[in-house]
Design an enzyme around this catalytic site. Structure first.
Site, PDB file in Angstrom:
ATOM      1  CG  ASN A  48      -0.466  -0.326   2.504  1.00  0.00           C
ATOM      2  OD1 ASN A  48       0.489  -1.084   2.645  1.00  0.00           O
ATOM      3  ND2 ASN A  48      -1.051   0.266   3.518  1.00  0.00           N
ATOM      4  CD  GLU A  78      -1.389   4.589   4.645  1.00  0.00           C
ATOM      5  OE1 GLU A  78      -0.917   5.440   5.439  1.00  0.00           O
ATOM      6  OE2 GLU A  78      -2.081   3.617   5.014  1.00  0.00           O
ATOM      7  CG  ASN A  79      -1.066  11.337  -1.480  1.00  0.00           C
ATOM      8  OD1 ASN A  79      -1.533  12.421  -1.174  1.00  0.00           O
ATOM      9  ND2 ASN A  79      -0.160  11.201  -2.409  1.00  0.00           N
ATOM     10  CB  CYS A 130      -5.387  -1.308  -1.604  1.00  0.00           C
ATOM     11  SG  CYS A 130      -6.702  -0.609  -0.597  1.00  0.00           S
ATOM     12  CD  GLU A 178      -5.264  -5.919  -1.194  1.00  0.00           C
ATOM     13  OE1 GLU A 178      -4.790  -4.767  -1.130  1.00  0.00           O
ATOM     14  OE2 GLU A 178      -5.850  -6.458  -0.247  1.00  0.00           O
ATOM     15  CB  CYS A 203      -8.722  -4.634  -3.465  1.00  0.00           C
ATOM     16  SG  CYS A 203      -7.589  -3.270  -3.111  1.00  0.00           S
TER      17      CYS A 203
HETATM   18  N1  THU Z   1      -5.270  -1.480   2.524  1.00  0.00           N
HETATM   19  C1  THU Z   1      -4.738  -2.297   1.565  1.00  0.00           C
HETATM   20  O1  THU Z   1      -3.615  -2.097   1.099  1.00  0.00           O
HETATM   21  N2  THU Z   1      -5.496  -3.307   1.123  1.00  0.00           N
HETATM   22  C2  THU Z   1      -6.765  -3.600   1.560  1.00  0.00           C
HETATM   23  O2  THU Z   1      -7.420  -4.452   1.009  1.00  0.00           O
HETATM   24  C3  THU Z   1      -7.292  -2.880   2.722  1.00  0.00           C
HETATM   25  C4  THU Z   1      -6.576  -1.648   3.091  1.00  0.00           C
HETATM   26  C5  THU Z   1      -4.468  -0.347   2.976  1.00  0.00           C
HETATM   27  C6  THU Z   1      -5.016   0.983   2.547  1.00  0.00           C
HETATM   28  C7  THU Z   1      -4.450   1.901   3.607  1.00  0.00           C
HETATM   29  O3  THU Z   1      -3.148   2.282   3.201  1.00  0.00           O
HETATM   30  C8  THU Z   1      -4.326   1.014   4.833  1.00  0.00           C
HETATM   31  O4  THU Z   1      -4.408  -0.317   4.364  1.00  0.00           O
HETATM   32  C9  THU Z   1      -5.414   1.250   5.867  1.00  0.00           C
HETATM   33  O5  THU Z   1      -6.659   1.166   5.308  1.00  0.00           O
END
Ligand code: THU
Length: 161
Positions: A63, A65-66, A74, A76, A116
């Protein structure tokens, strides 16, 4: 006449990574490695994804983030879109996912979020072959579903357009 239809989802639960088939253990290990490089300074929730492709390649993602929260992505989708962009049309054989928080130890298997699931469904529908998904926390049990459709019944796809 009103009808009620039940939709069933089957989950296979493995006690630990060591109970998985060897090739999936390797895939999960790559997902763990990817999780360790996640960029998640806001949630401290780190997710790793590894996709085994039909050509033998393994694509990973985590993941990203920003500061403008919705602009992040995410793990996936980072992995799936990378696979789709680098290896267009190559089928996904299997996906391994692992998630963990810096705030606590995550032993609950963490499934992919709804967005996702929808993104992964696009690839599954196109390749006309189910994609098994294995998901876990940082450690502990691993859940397997045989298809994205087990996580997203009544999927919206291009046949509706
Ligand atoms: N996140 C994922 O990478 N995949 C998911 O299926 C659920 C959530 C990440 C997004 C965000 O960076 C962090 O988890 C918290 O939601």
């Amino acid at each position: 006449m009103t009808k009620k239809i039940k939709i069933e989802t089957e989950l296979e639960i493995f006690e630990s990574v060591s109970d998985l088939p060897e090739s999936i253990q390797e895939l999960m290990n790559k997902a763990h490695a990817a999780r360790n490089s996640a960029y998640a300074p806001y949630s401290s929730f780190h997710v790793g994804a590894a996709i085994k492709l039909a050509n033998g390649e393994v694509v990973t993602g985590n993941n990203q983030e920003n500061a403008a929260f919705p602009s992040g992505l995410c793990a996936e989708r980072v992995a799936a879109f990378y696979a789709g962009s680098q290896y267009p049309g190559v089928a996904f054989h299997a996906i391994a996912l692992t998630a963990g928080s810096l705030k606590q130890t995550t032993i609950t298997p963490i499934p992919p979020c709804g967005a996702c699931r929808q993104s992964l469904a696009e690839y599954e529908v196109n390749q006309k072959k189910p994609i098994p998904i294995y998901f876990m926390g940082e450690m502990g049990k691993v859940v397997k579903v045989d298809s994205v459709k087990d996580l997203l019944p009544l999927v919206f796809d291009s046949s509706y357009l």
